[in-house]
Design an enzyme around this catalytic site. Structure first.
Site, mmCIF file in Angstrom:
data_model
loop_
_atom_site.group_PDB
_atom_site.id
_atom_site.type_symbol
_atom_site.label_atom_id
_atom_site.label_comp_id
_atom_site.label_asym_id
_atom_site.label_seq_id
_atom_site.Cartn_x
_atom_site.Cartn_y
_atom_site.Cartn_z
ATOM 1 C CD GLU B 144 -10.336 7.435 -4.400
ATOM 2 O OE1 GLU B 144 -10.241 8.086 -5.460
ATOM 3 O OE2 GLU B 144 -9.829 6.312 -4.264
ATOM 4 C CD GLU B 280 -2.321 -0.592 -12.939
ATOM 5 O OE1 GLU B 280 -2.290 0.096 -11.910
ATOM 6 O OE2 GLU B 280 -3.239 -0.512 -13.764
ATOM 7 C CG ASP B 398 -2.744 4.188 -6.491
ATOM 8 O OD1 ASP B 398 -3.036 5.401 -6.510
ATOM 9 O OD2 ASP B 398 -3.495 3.293 -6.948
ATOM 10 C CD GLU B 401 -5.227 9.296 -2.285
ATOM 11 O OE1 GLU B 401 -5.378 8.164 -1.790
ATOM 12 O OE2 GLU B 401 -4.801 9.489 -3.427
ATOM 13 N NE ARG B 448 -5.055 8.152 -5.632
ATOM 14 C CZ ARG B 448 -6.091 7.322 -5.647
ATOM 15 N NH1 ARG B 448 -6.658 6.993 -6.797
ATOM 16 N NH2 ARG B 448 -6.580 6.829 -4.545
ATOM 17 C CG ASP B 465 -7.751 6.980 -10.133
ATOM 18 O OD1 ASP B 465 -6.575 6.946 -10.554
ATOM 19 O OD2 ASP B 465 -8.132 6.348 -9.140
#
Lengths: 674, 674
Positions: B144, B280, B398, B401, B448, B465
């Site tokens: 993040e 979504e 999405d 990570e 991302r 985000d």
């Protein structure tokens, strides 16, 4: 007790059968390296970073007999040139590794000591957050301790943001590269360079130093008290506290003479036991956004304290002493600064000009205590002529942590190396001035900063600038941790600002906090109030009859207990055993006692558990096993070996005495007893 | 261009006369060591610590000719056993150091490249805070990015306190151990282990890796654009964006079908250019304290989107596509989780049970993308059957990570090593599913997370985000830095959530922010709105006629410019040159252009300077020298080589085109021109 066992390429140090240190090519315990440090100071808060270029285990060791001692020649490998040579010898108290040679360029060393999984370690100077150091690492660099000292609190965040002053759990005015282990040994690194003691590993403790230390000293003793005595003998003993201290509370006031006179009368009218007035504004004040600061030009302010000498005499005739304030800096707008500057008594910058330090809206020169004439001048002109000779019986000897690392000093030593020595140099200047006037038994001073050897010079520590609150890492509770940890290294006498000092971001003293702090202070060697940094925003003892009465009552409790305290002080001065003691010093075999840092033994016979939480009517107390305990205020008898919840209204902090104490009668007649 | 010069005990790599790398016993550039890392993950935020046991310079080097290449044998000293053997060869684009052997136990390496004092460096993945990386270090670990990302802000402090989510300037979903230098070279380390690239030193860059990397690759090119093309060729090209993208804005909606239908009609009634609905919540939602989250069980929610396949067909007949959402986790209370678990498709814990990850008030299993059958199942069951086959034209892919380092994976590789590879594995699963259905030209997905090689699989990045604000390290401005930095590594297509995503601690979207973000997005490859994490607390485009009109207008601007955009996309797909470009890519000799990160070239001909500050009516724009620039909205002509302040009302972000552009006529007819 400490035994050295050598092989041709390995060395081991044992305490009994317990391994303390072993270095061999299979498991090197000494590493050398090179790094580049960056120190960034802002008002006594340091941002320190290291770029580590190399860290190399010294895997090849040759051990040679050298008379009674051993010569240890360390190399990175068999064909390497000599990197480090140490002389290892056993001593009366333990063992010592002395550096005889280090290869050029080495400026980082790491030293591993064998650890056991459930071992505890204590010490590292005056620690504010943790008594037991295991599981954490402790950078050792004297600095401001930080405001908040816990990155999760709002106060710490605001302090970081606005003043870079947020701090962390290990920041302290008084670090020291010395620790005690629950394995009945202590370890001291003789160095003043930046160090970081890491107690996070299960199998070893690792001591990092940004230098080659002069010595690694190991001490052993059959008891924890013996270990404390040994360390006190190593680092120095304090003189006894002056007799007048026992008379009662020292009232901290800083609004000029008339105000002080008025408050003294108010105190005496309430039957308060008062020993002294401590007027830190004796040299004048300066208003800043942080609050009322002092004017750092160390001579009596005639406007604020007219005829101070005469007033000191008058007060003394009434049994009240007068105390002042001093620190090692001279404000550039004062009268002393140009004198010191013109004589070359100030630390200089790279261009030979006096180095100027920002203290927050004003600037100062730094008296160079590596310069013998500067020390003599400071002692003669300020401490003797301006303070002792006009009748001051003591002072707060503030600061000592701020030596910038980029100044040039008279002795030619890097300020990075002198930085940690500064508190001890500062203490020595003060102690010598007092001694040279023959007043060691009569005048005292108190310091927050310290380092190795400060014990020999500083007669009394104070816990620094707590926040005016109950916060875990910056409030009332930290002064207990501070007293207990520093006490283990031979600092026998400790006290704190009653009510705390730092009031920022709307954080102000409550009556509850003030009363809890008074209750705590009555069971410390010295009771002293402080108006804090923002006196008019914060509650004072004279602001309400309730607070005045409360302080008066507890001052009488303190005075009543002074015969006992005198005996403790005697023991402190002779042996270095602290007045406030971690429980394990007297209850070595009680594992419950080892982890406690919010209660303490006040001498061998009193168990004190001050209330350090907000909004509680009672607190938990652990009474060690093997003793019968008597509640000081009610006389109720409790068997040890258990935790109990004790009611704790104001003025009755949970305190117990040993039923068999020789001081039982004194305790049974304490003011306020049922 | 890149030259290797060897001596018997030293090696140098030059680009022209400029030294890139030199290792010799006098100045070692390669260090090896051992460390013990501790990774502590909480909801995708990692607390990472290293205990460094050794760091040793490899001071002895033997260089041996090996055909066209050289064999480099590194030792710590002449008599040492071999520590590291590298093969050095020049390649078509540069040079490559390949690891052939490393001594057991080495798990840390450091690589120094020669640096010059005024050199700039760029890249390291998708960086949010800094385009020019010099003067800072960049840990490279996908995670993040943190909320706030600046320890001095209140939001960061609160995030740290409540969710351990505060972040710092270097945290990113997409790190990559690759950088470009203003000295016309690029450097890539082939490794997926934790790395930290340190650009703080004047004389060298130091690349730290917690492993022995497979290769160190150096690339040279005569121009920055050439360097980008070279890197794009190395890491992979993206396919062209689907044709339908150019039709207008993708409307992000997540309140079920009826609401989406209503808002679509509202948009079309305002003459909005709409390309797709992005719902979504197609698989359902879950309410948490963070806001409305999605239900992570990847199949259409019949209750929220009845007959989704039919509706997709209906929408497509009207020229509107439908997009969904997916991530690599399966919630334990969904239907897919037990299927995956029972087939052994999930990463496991130490006891062989499915590893469970806390995502904040709900728990999930992690699909094991090292397991070929798990990938096939995920593609077939979810991405094809549940998504593409019912008519979805794309999705947000999405996460990626969060691979915990303590799970066990099917390929037997440590999760610490697989962690950084996960985004690329995740991208590949998505890309393969699309390709296997033959829909690469028609369906897209956006991610991302990223790492080395994600370029070959992920057709479109989105900036992650952002907070719903103008904050320096977490707000609107960071999406420009993100596009420019990732673009330099061959990620040609980037976009962001219009209006930002993260609304916490009372921080909500303003109309001003929303409009500024719309203005920015119209000059990026894809326009897409997002309702954010707390849709009903935050302003939406459909909440006022003003915002609806604004979005409609700028969607027409976007659509009008699409012929130009198509040409840029073509160049991106063919050569890897990004649509959004740092100024220096086209103005190499203009030193002013090198440090700018809040404006960009949108292709070669448009200079875009979005307003990324709050409460301003104008902003400063730098127009590079050697060009004449025309203000897009007014037609006013400006000579380059200066900074000017440009009025920037809503809907007229400072944009200029090159007077000599072949697209001049298109630009002159932009909607909204004076």
């Amino acid at each position: 007790m400490i035994r050295v066992i050598t092989e041709s390429h390995a060395v081991s140090v044992y305490l009994g059968d317990s391994l303390l240190f072993r270095h061999g090519s299979d498991a090197p315990a000494v590493f050398v390296g090179r790094g580049q440090a960056r120190f960034d100071m802002y008002r006594g808060n340091f941002d320190i970073e290291d770029y580590l270029e190399a860290r190399e285990p010294l895997t090849h060791l040759d051990v040679l007999q050298d008379g009674e001692a051993h010569r240890l020649a360390f190399r990175r490998h068999a064909e390497d040139e000599l990197q480090l040579e140490l002389r290892l010898e056993t001593t009366r108290d333990g063992a010592c590794l002395t550096t005889r040679y280090a290869a050029p360029g080495i400026n980082r060393t790491w030293w591993r000591l064998a650890a056991e999984r459930d071992e505890r370690v204590w010490g590292c100077g005056e620690q504010m957050s943790y008594l037991d150091l295991r599981g954490r690492h402790f950078p050792l660099w004297t600095s401001e301790p930080g405001v908040g000292r816990d990155k999760s609190t709002y106060v710490t965040w605001r302090s970081d943001l606005e003043n870079r002053a947020g701090g962390n759990y290990y920041h302290t005015n008084y670090p020291q590269p010395t620790f005690l282990s629950s394995r009945y040994y202590a370890c001291h690194l003789e160095t003043s360079s930046y160090a970081d003691f890491d107690f996070r590993h299960d199998g070893f403790h690792e001591l990092q130093v940004w230098a080659v230390p002069e010595r690694l000293e190991l001490f052993a003793a059959p008891s924890y008290l013996g270990l404390v005595e040994t360390l006190a003998a190593r680092f120095g003993h304090q003189p006894r506290l002056p007799d007048w201290v026992y008379e009662g509370v020292i009232l901290g006031l800083k609004r000029g003479k008339a105000h002080a006179e008025e408050k003294l009368e108010q105190a005496l009218a309430a039957d308060m036991a008062v020993s002294a007035l401590w007027c830190e504004d004796w040299a004048g004040i300066r208003e800043t956004s942080f609050g009322a600061r002092l004017f750092w030009d160390w001579q009596a302010s005639e406007s604020r304290y007219p005829d101070l000498a005469g007033w000191c005499r008058e007060l003394e005739s009434r049994g009240i002493r007068f105390l002042g304030y001093v620190n090692p800096y001279l404000c550039v707008d004062g009268e002393l600064y140009p004198v010191a500057r013109d004589h070359g008594y100030l630390a200089t910058d790279g261009r030979g000009e006096a180095a100027i330090v920002d203290f927050g809206e004003f600037h100062c020169g730094v008296v160079d205590f590596t310069h013998p004439e500067a020390c003599a001048w400071f002692k003669d002109t300020i401490l003797k002529a301006n303070m002792l000779d006009i009748g001051l019986s003591g002072w707060m000897a503030d600061f000592g942590e701020y030596l910038p690392v980029d100044v040039t000093l008279a002795n030619g030593v890097s300020a990075e190396v002198e930085h940690n020595r500064w508190p001890t140099r500062w203490a020595r200047v003060n102690a010598e001035a007092v001694a040279e006037r023959g007043k060691t038994a009569e005048a005292t001073f108190f310091m927050r900063a310290g380092y190795t050897g400060v014990q020999a010079h500083c007669p009394l520590l104070w816990g620094g600038d707590q926040s005016v609150d109950f916060s875990r890492h910056d409030g009332i509770g930290t002064v207990i941790t501070a007293a207990l940890s520093s006490g283990l290294l031979g600092n026998a006498f400790h006290h704190s600002d009653i009510g705390g000092y730092t009031s920022l971001f709307g954080n102000v003293r409550t009556a509850e906090l003030f009363k809890r702090w008074v209750d705590l202070a009555a069971f410390t060697p010295v009771m002293r109030t402080h108006e804090c940094n923002r006196p008019t925003d914060n509650l004072q003892w004279f602001d309400s009859a309730e607070l005045t009465e409360h302080l008066a009552h507890m001052s009488r409790v303190y005075r009543h207990l002074s015969p006992y305290l005198r005996a403790l002080v005697e023991e402190g001065a002779e042996l270095g055993i602290p007045v406030q003691r971690a429980l394990f010093l007297h209850f070595e075999d009680d594992p419950e006692a080892h982890g406690i840092q919010t209660q303490y033994l006040y001498g061998p016979d009193l168990m004190v558990a001050p209330v350090v939480e907000e909004g509680v009517a009672a607190r938990e107390v652990y009474l060690p096993a093997g003793e019968t305990w008597v509640h000081l205020w009610s006389g109720v008898v409790e068997e040890g070996g258990r935790r109990l919840t004790v009611n704790a209204p104001d003025g009755r902090p949970p305190v117990f005495f040993r039923q068999g104490s020789a001081w039982r009668e004194l305790f049974e007649n304490v003011p306020g007893r049922d």
